[in-house]
Design an enzyme around this catalytic site. Structure first.
Site, PDB file in Angstrom:
ATOM      1  N   GLU A  44      31.352  38.679  45.193  1.00 29.24           N
ATOM      2  CA  GLU A  44      32.582  39.272  44.216  1.00 29.24           C
ATOM      3  C   GLU A  44      31.638  39.290  42.604  1.00 29.24           C
ATOM      4  OE1 GLU A  44      36.886  38.104  42.483  1.00 29.24           O
ATOM      5  OE2 GLU A  44      35.567  36.614  43.165  1.00 29.24           O
ATOM      6  N   GLU A  69      29.268  35.175  38.252  1.00 32.91           N
ATOM      7  CA  GLU A  69      30.092  35.184  37.014  1.00 32.91           C
ATOM      8  C   GLU A  69      29.109  34.833  35.914  1.00 32.91           C
ATOM      9  OE1 GLU A  69      33.322  35.614  35.651  1.00 32.91           O
ATOM     10  OE2 GLU A  69      32.262  35.383  33.939  1.00 32.91           O
ATOM     11  N   ASP A 118      36.890  43.852  33.374  1.00 30.18           N
ATOM     12  CA  ASP A 118      36.853  44.275  32.030  1.00 30.18           C
ATOM     13  C   ASP A 118      36.900  45.579  32.050  1.00 30.18           C
ATOM     14  OD1 ASP A 118      36.724  41.623  31.250  1.00 30.18           O
ATOM     15  OD2 ASP A 118      34.695  41.476  31.125  1.00 30.18           O
ATOM     16  N   GLU A 192      43.369  34.903  39.608  1.00 29.10           N
ATOM     17  CA  GLU A 192      43.932  34.294  38.492  1.00 29.10           C
ATOM     18  C   GLU A 192      44.756  35.564  37.566  1.00 29.10           C
ATOM     19  OE1 GLU A 192      41.055  32.927  39.176  1.00 29.10           O
ATOM     20  OE2 GLU A 192      41.077  30.954  39.257  1.00 29.10           O
TER      21      GLU A 192
HETATM   22  N1  SAM Z   1      38.144  38.178  38.796  1.00 25.13           N
HETATM   23  C1  SAM Z   1      38.906  37.387  37.849  1.00 25.13           C
HETATM   24  C2  SAM Z   1      40.307  37.541  38.056  1.00 25.13           C
HETATM   25  O1  SAM Z   1      40.540  38.613  38.535  1.00 25.13           O
HETATM   26  O2  SAM Z   1      40.988  36.391  37.822  1.00 25.13           O
HETATM   27  C3  SAM Z   1      38.343  37.474  36.451  1.00 25.13           C
HETATM   28  C4  SAM Z   1      38.749  38.695  35.783  1.00 25.13           C
HETATM   29  S1  SAM Z   1      38.183  38.652  34.244  1.00 25.13           S
HETATM   30  C5  SAM Z   1      38.908  39.925  33.319  1.00 25.13           C
HETATM   31  C6  SAM Z   1      36.344  39.487  34.207  1.00 25.13           C
HETATM   32  C7  SAM Z   1      35.444  38.641  34.487  1.00 25.13           C
HETATM   33  O3  SAM Z   1      34.190  38.981  34.737  1.00 25.13           O
HETATM   34  C8  SAM Z   1      35.154  37.627  33.386  1.00 25.13           C
HETATM   35  O4  SAM Z   1      35.081  36.274  33.571  1.00 25.13           O
HETATM   36  C9  SAM Z   1      33.361  38.029  32.732  1.00 25.13           C
HETATM   37  O5  SAM Z   1      32.683  37.070  32.314  1.00 25.13           O
HETATM   38  C10 SAM Z   1      33.085  38.636  34.232  1.00 25.13           C
HETATM   39  N2  SAM Z   1      32.007  39.388  34.154  1.00 25.13           N
HETATM   40  C11 SAM Z   1      31.865  40.785  33.336  1.00 25.13           C
HETATM   41  N3  SAM Z   1      30.978  41.493  33.572  1.00 25.13           N
HETATM   42  C12 SAM Z   1      30.117  40.643  34.354  1.00 25.13           C
HETATM   43  C13 SAM Z   1      28.805  40.900  34.679  1.00 25.13           C
HETATM   44  N4  SAM Z   1      27.952  41.872  34.580  1.00 25.13           N
HETATM   45  N5  SAM Z   1      28.467  39.739  35.595  1.00 25.13           N
HETATM   46  C14 SAM Z   1      29.048  38.877  35.880  1.00 25.13           C
HETATM   47  N6  SAM Z   1      30.293  38.654  35.732  1.00 25.13           N
HETATM   48  C15 SAM Z   1      30.767  39.619  34.726  1.00 25.13           C
END
Ligand code: SAM
Length: 227
Positions: A44, A69, A118, A192
């Site tokens: 993931e 992450e 994002d 979450e």
């Molecule tokens: N998947 C989780 C959820 O659905 O609750 C978190 C969603 S949050 C909007 C997006 C997450 O992706 C953030 O914690 C961000 O730090 C991480 N993220 C964004 N770009 C990333 C990358 N290139 N590599 C690893 N993590 C990344």
């Protein structure tokens, strides 16, 4: 995901090498040794606090999971859950998903999950979306032939963009739901963000797409051109 900065997070992540892989470059092509079995590996990208990856690990002990992450203050919550659950089939990487090719070689991974990525709504940030074509190429370079991406989001704009991006890349759309929580998909494990947005009444979009070999890909693209 915005979160309070936890200055101790990095050190805590280092204290649990059995769950948080510190040197993933050294595991490239050798992930079977990390898990001590031949089970498929699902990753993931953007795991957040880890509710999904830990839930999947508990529900499917015959699959190996790796949650990736960027933010240490966020992924440390996933570590807390792993310490509690003592799951041997879930590992975490506190690294940037942009560098996946440094950690995995072609065929290491069977499936990629993207959950509530994002959205980067501004056009000039298109390249940062995890479903932009350069990311689709990156995923192809580490997945098995016929590997899959499973994608969920509450963001209609990102979902529509992603379906187009998948389609233009020649991926096969295997499953699309425009309202996951009212669909017949029974094996859903909520993230979450999913809990937060669905509690507000927002619908959740979900799709499964599959990479094709070059002949199948050309056929899919030709079919779309003739539509
Ligand atoms: N998947 C989780 C959820 O659905 O609750 C978190 C969603 S949050 C909007 C997006 C997450 O992706 C953030 O914690 C961000 O730090 C991480 N993220 C964004 N770009 C990333 C990358 N290139 N590599 C690893 N993590 C990344």
């Amino acid at each position: 995901m915005r979160l309070r900065h936890k200055p101790w997070a990095k050190e805590k992540l280092m204290q649990y090498p059995q769950y948080v892989i510190q040197n993933p470059e050294e595991k490239k092509g050798k992930w079977r040794n990390v898990f001590n079995n031949e089970n498929p590996i699902h990753i993931e990208v953007g795991t957040g606090k880890g509710q999904f990856i830990v839930g999947m690990g508990k529900a499917n002990p015959d699959v190996n999971y790796i949650g990736i992450e960027l933010q240490d203050s966020v992924i440390v919550s996933a570590l807390d859950q792993l310490i509690e659950e003592e799951l041997p089939n879930v590992k975490l990487l506190n690294f940037d998903g942009e560098n996946l090719k440094n950690y995995f070689e072609k065929g290491d991974v069977e499936r990629i999950y993207l959950n509530f990525s994002d959205p980067w709504p501004k056009n000039r940030h298109e390249k940062r979306r995890l479903t932009f074509k350069s990311f689709l190429k990156l995923y192809e370079d580490i997945l098995i032939n016929g590997g899959e991406i499973h994608f969920k989001t509450d963001n209609q704009g990102l979902f529509e963009y992603s379906l187009k991006s998948f389609s233009e890349y020649g991926l096969l759309l295997k499953y699309v739901s425009l309202d996951l929580h009212k669909s017949d998909f029974l094996d859903n494990i909520m993230t979450e963000y999913e809990e937060k947005f669905s509690a507000r009444g927002q619908r959740i979009y979900r799709c499964e797409v599959q990479y094709q070999n070059s002949i199948q890909k050309t056929e899919v693209l030709n079919e779309r051109m003739s539509e």
